[in-house]
Design an enzyme around this catalytic site. Structure first.
Site, mmCIF file in Angstrom:
data_model
loop_
_atom_site.group_PDB
_atom_site.id
_atom_site.type_symbol
_atom_site.label_atom_id
_atom_site.label_comp_id
_atom_site.label_asym_id
_atom_site.label_seq_id
_atom_site.Cartn_x
_atom_site.Cartn_y
_atom_site.Cartn_z
ATOM 1 N N CYS A 2 77.269 10.595 46.218
ATOM 2 C CA CYS A 2 77.302 9.735 47.387
ATOM 3 C C CYS A 2 78.250 10.290 48.454
ATOM 4 C CB CYS A 2 77.680 8.319 47.008
ATOM 5 S SG CYS A 2 79.116 8.209 45.978
ATOM 6 N N ARG A 27 72.282 14.942 48.854
ATOM 7 C CA ARG A 27 73.042 14.783 47.619
ATOM 8 C C ARG A 27 72.446 13.735 46.697
ATOM 9 N NH1 ARG A 27 78.713 15.930 47.911
ATOM 10 N NH2 ARG A 27 78.915 17.682 49.275
ATOM 11 N N TRP A 74 75.501 6.215 45.298
ATOM 12 C CA TRP A 74 74.743 6.544 44.093
ATOM 13 C C TRP A 74 75.397 5.705 42.997
ATOM 14 C CZ3 TRP A 74 75.673 8.980 39.324
ATOM 15 C CH2 TRP A 74 74.520 9.432 38.638
ATOM 16 N N ASN A 99 83.983 6.772 46.946
ATOM 17 C CA ASN A 99 83.261 7.629 46.002
ATOM 18 C C ASN A 99 84.106 7.734 44.744
ATOM 19 O OD1 ASN A 99 81.353 8.155 47.905
ATOM 20 N ND2 ASN A 99 81.960 10.275 48.275
ATOM 21 N N GLY A 100 83.458 7.648 43.582
ATOM 22 C CA GLY A 100 84.195 7.815 42.338
ATOM 23 C C GLY A 100 84.057 6.583 41.459
ATOM 24 N N GLU A 482 66.487 26.862 31.831
ATOM 25 C CA GLU A 482 66.539 26.537 33.260
ATOM 26 C C GLU A 482 65.132 26.181 33.768
ATOM 27 O OE1 GLU A 482 68.634 25.702 35.296
ATOM 28 O OE2 GLU A 482 67.769 26.066 37.263
ATOM 29 N N LYS A 486 64.167 22.613 35.432
ATOM 30 C CA LYS A 486 63.566 22.503 36.773
ATOM 31 C C LYS A 486 62.317 21.629 36.723
ATOM 32 C CE LYS A 486 66.025 23.896 38.392
ATOM 33 N NZ LYS A 486 67.299 23.801 38.916
ATOM 34 N N GLU A 489 63.340 18.002 36.239
ATOM 35 C CA GLU A 489 64.025 17.427 37.397
ATOM 36 C C GLU A 489 63.059 17.011 38.490
ATOM 37 O OE1 GLU A 489 68.337 19.376 38.215
ATOM 38 O OE2 GLU A 489 66.690 20.790 38.214
ATOM 39 N N HIS A 505 61.242 26.451 12.987
ATOM 40 C CA HIS A 505 62.216 25.526 12.402
ATOM 41 C C HIS A 505 62.046 24.113 12.934
ATOM 42 C CE1 HIS A 505 64.190 28.838 10.387
ATOM 43 N NE2 HIS A 505 64.154 29.503 11.534
ATOM 44 N N LYS A 604 73.053 15.557 43.977
ATOM 45 C CA LYS A 604 73.634 16.888 44.098
ATOM 46 C C LYS A 604 75.148 16.707 44.007
ATOM 47 C CE LYS A 604 72.570 21.186 45.728
ATOM 48 N NZ LYS A 604 71.652 21.920 44.851
HETATM 49 N N1 HGA Z 1 81.524 3.435 41.633
HETATM 50 C C1 HGA Z 1 81.030 3.154 42.955
HETATM 51 C C2 HGA Z 1 80.821 4.416 43.745
HETATM 52 C C3 HGA Z 1 79.794 5.279 43.108
HETATM 53 C C4 HGA Z 1 79.866 6.737 43.444
HETATM 54 O O1 HGA Z 1 80.867 7.327 43.770
HETATM 55 N N2 HGA Z 1 78.747 7.423 43.309
HETATM 56 O O2 HGA Z 1 78.725 8.828 43.534
HETATM 57 C C5 HGA Z 1 79.777 2.315 42.919
HETATM 58 O O3 HGA Z 1 79.093 2.225 41.887
HETATM 59 O O4 HGA Z 1 79.478 1.702 43.937
#
Ligand code: HGA
Length: 609
Positions: A2, A27, A74, A99-100, A482, A486, A489, A505, A604
């Site tokens: 995000c 991303r 995200w 973010n986090g 890989e 791909k 994904e 096996h 990303k």
């Molecule tokens: N934990 C927060 C932010 C998510 C985040 O950093 N995503 O990359 C949330 O869930 O809103």
């Protein structure tokens, strides 16, 4: 992952913020939002889905104001929904993007509820805005309130906070999630990636771990983890690629596949002389760090992990040093033993991969002799915190599924093999062979791209398939991995990769006419073994797609389609056989009609654990 954008300016900033979010779209994210201070009020617009939806909502109902923050989310805590989208507000006074992950959010939530705060989302983030609001009751300034807040947070954050009663400033803080300050004329900005701000500035300062900064129109004051005022170097951005341009290509992924000859040529520039790879390819003091290395520990995630897996074969075969490769999220949570004279190598396109960064920090505590990163992002955390850095110079990679970053990583790791080998007695002849191979890679990749039309035709066979098996041996085993990744994904077809000696096996049990088997078969000393494995599949009625060297003597028949790959030497074979597998997954995804550049559920630059 995000994205964050923030601005303090004279002019209205909503459009700048949304354009910044657009530039971070690649991303991957699930919702987006913006908050702007207007006449002492916080105005917020949030939408589930693409930034385009947010932009359309703002066209209908514009936000006016010179101070604002914006976010693409995200989800990690709480489903993707409008109420969980950022910015989050406390009492209509404080707005926060983050973010986090705040790991102690449950405890903080209970404490804040006890203080009377009502929560309107399921996110961990919401505790930050209420905490700041609470701290402001006992602090004079937003800066000191945020400093007091971050002391209580456990986990990872890149966060920006604004206060409706003070539109002159925003407070930004980072720990475990990157933030960069952008300097303008009478206006300043913040973002999680400099790409977001390239339309408004090219002067950037990266915040370091634990930094908190106060950003006004004319000033930027940065404080370290202990609250001391510090300077962070302001640099002009060297990013030349404009993330917003797909050129003639339908998707970023295809553009990036076709950019590979140029990206590889670029990564070689100035790094090879007189038949040897220069130590300086890995940074200024690399010769000193590399001279006694006897063991290499590689740490990475996803596609980068596959590059590391291939390099293990090379470092052990050609450089004569032992090498282990491990997934970062495993390495960081187990007790591992360190060999004497070990070099730790991290591989990450973004340089911000959370697990890889944590593994690097752990390795430093363990006392590795030296640390190196192979990375595409100058100024990123991995680059700053490693002793040495191999800067990939692959240019911005926008497609979530990595393509050119992978092949450039392979080229960088082959250079590392030559350099570590030289410090361990590799012959000049061997070094010359490797450098010749490196220099002929761009032309050979160009030839491999000539397979595009044939592969597009082949991809039709996969339209109704739900599973696929990829096989390879030696350094082609990670290439098979890989290839499978791909396909998973971007086409959402379930795909597995096996070292072909493992077939009997277990996976042979899966073989039937509905399970396409993709085989990578360069002409090397394992070819005959691989041919036996092909016969094992044929005998069970399997349908095979064999990417084979022109001299490998495979012929198409009812059970096998052979795609002839240009002949290449052993040093570049892994890289060359990657190309047709990238093209295969791309064309299968086109037929399936999936979102090639932003596949569902993926992001990303994975900056959370
Ligand atoms: N934990 C927060 C932010 C998510 C985040 O950093 N995503 O990359 C949330 O869930 O809103």
């Amino acid at each position: 992952m995000c994205g964050i954008v923030g601005a303090v300016a004279q002019r209205d900033v909503a459009e700048i913020l949304v354009e910044g979010l657009r530039r971070l779209e690649y991303r991957g994210y699930d919702s987006a939002g913006v908050a702007v201070i207007n006449d002492g009020e916080l105005r917020t617009t949030r939408r589930v889905g693409k930034v385009q939806e947010l932009s359309a909502a703002l066209d209908d109902s514009p936000l006016v104001g010179g101070t604002g923050i914006a976010h693409t989310r995200w989800a990690t805590h709480g489903e993707p929904s409008e109420r969980n989208a950022h910015p989050h507000l406390s009492s209509g006074d404080i707005a926060v993007v983050h973010n986090g992950i705040i790991e102690n959010h449950n405890k903080l939530r209970e404490m804040l509820k006890g203080l009377g705060y009502a929560f309107t989302s399921d996110t961990d983030t919401e505790v930050i805005c209420h905490l700041v609001h609470h701290e402001l009751k006992s602090h004079d300034t937003l800066l000191t309130a945020v400093q007091a807040t971050v002391k209580q947070l456990e986990g990872a954050y890149g966060t920006v906070v604004i206060d409706r009663t003070d539109s002159d400033r925003m407070i930004v803080a980072r720990s475990g999630s990157p933030l960069v300050i952008g300097f303008g004329l009478g206006e300043n900005f913040v973002a999680s990636d400099q790409l977001a701000l390239l339309p408004v500035t090219r002067s950037f300062a990266f915040l370091e771990e634990g930094d908190v900064a106060e950003v006004t129109r004319r000033t930027v004051s940065i404080f370290d983890i202990d609250g001391n005022a510090v300077e962070r170097e302001v640099k002009e951005s060297e990013v030349t690629h404009d993330a917003g341009d797909k050129g003639e290509y339908r998707h970023y992924m295809l553009k990036e596949i076709y950019e590979q000859p140029r990206a590889i040529a670029h990564t070689l520039e100035g790094r090879i002389a007189s038949g040897t790879v220069l130590d300086s390819a890995f940074g200024e003091n690399a010769a000193e760090f590399l001279k006694d290395i006897k063991h290499v520990q590689i740490i990475a995630c996803g596609t980068s992990y596959h590059a590391g897996m291939a390099a293990r074969y090379w470092l052990e075969d050609w450089a004569g040093v032992s090498c282990n490769v491990e997934i970062a999220s495993e390495f960081r949570y187990r007790k591992s033993h360190m060999f004497p004279n070990s070099l730790l190598v991290t591989i990450s396109q973004s340089g911000e991969t959370a697990d890889t960064l944590a593994a690097l920090r752990l390795a430093k505590e363990m006392g590795y002799k030296a640390t190196m990163t192979i990375c595409n992002s100058p100024g990123s955390s991995l680059v700053r915190e490693s002793d040495m850095a191999y800067m990939m110079k692959a240019g911005a990679e926008i497609g979530v599924a990595s393509t050119k970053a992978f092949t450039v990583q392979l080229a960088g790791l082959l250079m590392l093999t030559a350099v570590v080998g030289r410090h361990n007695g590799m012959s000049e002849e061997m070094q010359a062979k490797i450098t010749q191979s490196l220099q002929s890679m761009p032309a050979k990749v160009e030839q491999a791209l000539g397979l595009d039309d044939a592969i597009a035709e082949l991809a039709e066979d996969f339209a109704d398939k739900h599973h696929a098996l990829f096989l390879g041996r030696g350094d082609q085993y990670p290439i098979a991995m890989e290839g499978a990744l791909k396909l998973k994904e971007i086409s959402y077809i379930h795909a597995e990769a096996y070292a072909s000696g493992e077939l009997k096996h277990g996976p042979l049990a899966l073989i039937d006419a509905d399970m396409p088997v993709i085989v990578v078969a360069p002409n090397n000393e394992l070819l005959e073994k691989l041919k036996s494995n092909v016969e094992e599949v044929r005998a069970r009625g399997g349908l095979m797609y064999v990417f084979a060297d022109v001299d490998a003597e495979f012929e198409s028949d009812d059970t096998m389609k052979v795609i002839q790959v240009p002949h290449c030497d052993e040093f570049m074979a892994a890289l060359i056989y990657t190309i047709p597998l990238q093209l295969l997954s791309y064309h299968v995804a086109l037929i399936k009609g999936t979102d090639v550049d932003q596949p569902r559920n993926l992001a990303k630059s994975v900056t959370v654990e």
